[in-house]
Design a protein around this motif. Sequence first.
Motif, PDB file in Angstrom:
ATOM      1  N   UNK A   1      33.873  11.355  39.594  1.00  0.00           N
ATOM      2  CA  UNK A   1      32.925  10.236  39.580  1.00  0.00           C
ATOM      3  C   UNK A   1      32.420   9.855  40.965  1.00  0.00           C
ATOM      4  N   UNK A   2      33.121  10.247  42.024  1.00  0.00           N
ATOM      5  CA  UNK A   2      32.767   9.803  43.375  1.00  0.00           C
ATOM      6  C   UNK A   2      32.137  10.940  44.180  1.00  0.00           C
ATOM      7  N   UNK A   3      30.944  10.672  44.707  1.00  0.00           N
ATOM      8  CA  UNK A   3      30.253  11.572  45.640  1.00  0.00           C
ATOM      9  C   UNK A   3      30.275  10.901  47.001  1.00  0.00           C
ATOM     10  N   UNK A   4      30.536  11.657  48.060  1.00  0.00           N
ATOM     11  CA  UNK A   4      30.679  11.069  49.389  1.00  0.00           C
ATOM     12  C   UNK A   4      29.987  11.932  50.434  1.00  0.00           C
ATOM     13  N   UNK A   5      29.122  11.308  51.240  1.00  0.00           N
ATOM     14  CA  UNK A   5      28.527  12.000  52.388  1.00  0.00           C
ATOM     15  C   UNK A   5      28.882  11.224  53.651  1.00  0.00           C
ATOM     16  N   UNK A   6      29.324  11.954  54.653  1.00  0.00           N
ATOM     17  CA  UNK A   6      29.792  11.382  55.914  1.00  0.00           C
ATOM     18  C   UNK A   6      28.718  11.625  56.969  1.00  0.00           C
ATOM     19  N   UNK A   7      28.209  10.547  57.566  1.00  0.00           N
ATOM     20  CA  UNK A   7      27.103  10.666  58.518  1.00  0.00           C
ATOM     21  C   UNK A   7      27.541  10.229  59.913  1.00  0.00           C
ATOM     22  N   UNK A   8      27.972  11.178  60.760  1.00  0.00           N
ATOM     23  CA  UNK A   8      28.327  10.833  62.140  1.00  0.00           C
ATOM     24  C   UNK A   8      27.065  10.692  62.984  1.00  0.00           C
ATOM     25  N   UNK A   9      27.153  10.050  64.136  1.00  0.00           N
ATOM     26  CA  UNK A   9      25.974   9.933  65.003  1.00  0.00           C
ATOM     27  C   UNK A   9      25.587  11.283  65.596  1.00  0.00           C
ATOM     28  N   UNK A  10      24.304  11.478  65.804  1.00  0.00           N
ATOM     29  CA  UNK A  10      23.832  12.702  66.442  1.00  0.00           C
ATOM     30  C   UNK A  10      24.104  12.636  67.942  1.00  0.00           C
ATOM     31  N   UNK A  11      24.357  13.776  68.537  1.00  0.00           N
ATOM     32  CA  UNK A  11      24.566  13.821  69.983  1.00  0.00           C
ATOM     33  C   UNK A  11      23.263  13.480  70.695  1.00  0.00           C
ATOM     34  N   UNK A  12      23.403  12.983  71.895  1.00  0.00           N
ATOM     35  CA  UNK A  12      22.237  12.630  72.708  1.00  0.00           C
ATOM     36  C   UNK A  12      21.850  13.823  73.563  1.00  0.00           C
ATOM     37  N   UNK A  13      20.585  14.187  73.509  1.00  0.00           N
ATOM     38  CA  UNK A  13      20.099  15.354  74.243  1.00  0.00           C
ATOM     39  C   UNK A  13      20.455  15.264  75.722  1.00  0.00           C
ATOM     40  N   UNK A  14      21.194  16.267  76.214  1.00  0.00           N
ATOM     41  CA  UNK A  14      21.549  16.333  77.627  1.00  0.00           C
ATOM     42  C   UNK A  14      22.741  15.487  78.027  1.00  0.00           C
ATOM     43  N   UNK A  15      23.325  14.755  77.071  1.00  0.00           N
ATOM     44  CA  UNK A  15      24.471  13.895  77.365  1.00  0.00           C
ATOM     45  C   UNK A  15      25.704  14.473  76.688  1.00  0.00           C
ATOM     46  N   UNK A  16      26.615  15.020  77.473  1.00  0.00           N
ATOM     47  CA  UNK A  16      27.825  15.616  76.925  1.00  0.00           C
ATOM     48  C   UNK A  16      29.011  14.667  76.995  1.00  0.00           C
ATOM     49  N   UNK A  17      28.784  13.409  77.373  1.00  0.00           N
ATOM     50  CA  UNK A  17      29.886  12.454  77.478  1.00  0.00           C
ATOM     51  C   UNK A  17      29.936  11.501  76.290  1.00  0.00           C
ATOM     52  N   UNK A  18      28.788  11.241  75.676  1.00  0.00           N
ATOM     53  CA  UNK A  18      28.744  10.343  74.516  1.00  0.00           C
ATOM     54  C   UNK A  18      29.046  11.136  73.251  1.00  0.00           C
ATOM     55  N   UNK A  19      29.944  10.613  72.411  1.00  0.00           N
ATOM     56  CA  UNK A  19      30.365  11.336  71.217  1.00  0.00           C
ATOM     57  C   UNK A  19      29.216  11.443  70.222  1.00  0.00           C
ATOM     58  N   UNK A  20      29.021  12.637  69.698  1.00  0.00           N
ATOM     59  CA  UNK A  20      27.997  12.881  68.687  1.00  0.00           C
ATOM     60  C   UNK A  20      28.087  14.320  68.216  1.00  0.00           C
TER      61      UNK A  20
END
Length: 666
Positions: free
Chosen positions: A350-369
């Motif tokens: 009965x349960x459908x689940x989609x997990x939406x993490x934030x997208x990475x920031x172009x050129x930024x390898x320090x912010x999680x995405x």
Amino acid sequence: MSRQVSVDNSAVGNLIRQAYQAGGKFQWVRESLVNSIQAEATWVKFGIEESGYESQGVLRRYVADNGHGMNEDELGDFLSHFGSGGREISDHGNFGQGFKASCYLWNPYGIVVLSWTKGTPDGRMIWIHKRVRNGTEYWELKDFESYDEVGDPFVSDCIPPTREALFEIGVDPDRLMFEQIREAGQGTVFLFLGDSASRDTQGGDFLRQEEQQSRGILRYINMRFVELPDDVDIRVENLEKHVRSAERRGSKDNFYLGPDGKTTVGVHSRTPKGIKGMIPDGAVKGVLENGPYDTKFHWYLSPSDAKPVKGGDGPTRPVIAILYQGEAYSLLQTTSDFRSFGLPKAVRDRVWLTIEPPESIEGDETTWGVKPQGSRNQLIVSGGGTLPWAEWRDWFSDSLPDAITSAILLSDNSVPNPEDLEQEEALRRTMSRFSQRFRPIHIVENPNGNVRASGQISSTGSPESLGGSRPPGEDSETHSGANEATGGQGDTAVLSESIDGDKTGVRRAKSDGIPKVSWDDDFPFEDRFLAAKFEPNERFRTNNGGTGKGVLHLNLYFPLFQNEFKYWQEQYGHAPYEEVMEIVKSAYESEAVSKVMHAKKLNGARTISPEALEEAESPVDLRISQTVVNAWLGPEALTAALLGLVNVESRIVNRFNGRHYIRTGI
């Protein structure tokens, strides 16, 4: 002048092969569809070419759309330059490399591309194929003989489409300029030729056996895309198994006539829906926000009387997937996957689940995405690391929406019975001696605390679970500390001890509840060699009407248990078989639960002698971590722990003696 980085032509073949292997089945379908959508097409068709079957009996797959076409210069650039697609190359974009990497290897004989633009209404055509020179693979455009406006002959690799140019494959290009392309005044068709003029490619990549299945393309789109654009008409043609039924419909669009004038194949067109299109009408839905790493959780709960998904052209049961720009990554479908997110068997369908993490920031390898890996077949984390599945599972399980919790409570599979009450009471007696012993110490965030700490292991919101007590009148089983906006738990943070931490906390003893035990006669096929499997996040209905967390599944048909049932029935032949099974089950339940509880109680315990204290790199190294406990409670470890018979069998004998049964033959 400074040298520029470039790739030697001789290396292109290896790059294409590596990129192809990194992709998965039907990757070319994904690349084609995304390219068409980004070309602003309102119509996309994965069709089976008709004229080639009529003339030569060959069934070839094509992809057509009415998006922005390509002129002569753009056509040559798109297919003859690996990694160029007329769009900016970026972490998140679809820039042309994927289509070529997913198509070139299984089309060495060639890919014919026909394209029309408003500036070139008569269209342009190219044919790219593989050549091998001196052991090196090349992909090049085929030369055609043609005539200019005054009738003089010339040779070119890009010409207006003609029957003569496609004579060897028996294709009429006029029949590939579809009505939708003509009306839009633009469009593109990719025709896949495989490895010879006689190769059928209607099934897709013939090098991948898993693609040669009925309705494989349709099923892939429905599984790969969470949602498809409402303003794009997408069609997928499939061969009909029953040709005569297509003939009876009397529509020429439904069957093709072969070169012998007698043989026919039925062709039927279907519209993919994507995963969301498979969710039954009337489903309750919601979004949990502010999850770990600012992740969103989109959930859908189908009505209890909803009919199961039918047809087999996509997910036939609910799935869990990562949502990224409308696409589904890392599809989870097993019952165990659902249990790990706190969703028991009672609501698995009965349960459908989609997990939406934030997208990475172009050129930024320090912010999680997250961003797609080069093949667009999986997601990776910016700056390295892996997807935080454990944290996502724990957080969602602790934050179950009220609608899902209610569904668990109301499910028939969770209705308590007298045997459950007896089982729970027996386990409580067995575990009573652990109530005060081996209680792990957790660091609870407190601005006035005297312990340095960092990070956040989880959010509990349960003062009782941290050695506290609930406010008067609150039911310890049913109270959830739910946050109205998310349906989640409260914000009591459990930290990780660190001398360099930027937070403070206090030490609290943590008491975990006793898990529910379930004897399963339908252990998943992939788990058939396991005796036990512990699902720490799985929710269940308790006997007082609330929900508990943590279910220990025992495999009823595991050889150990079946042999034990048989052996003890032979030993106590006068005892009813049902009672023999109950005694044996109870003994193994106690044994298995004791393993789980003891492991959980040791979480956070010190593991080093005072003499070695000075040699430790960090105070964190001194204590048993949750990762270590998880390894102890893994299914293989639990199975091995249950294989020893000495302790269990002495307990079984005592229970038989307590009921005054005498062994047979004594």
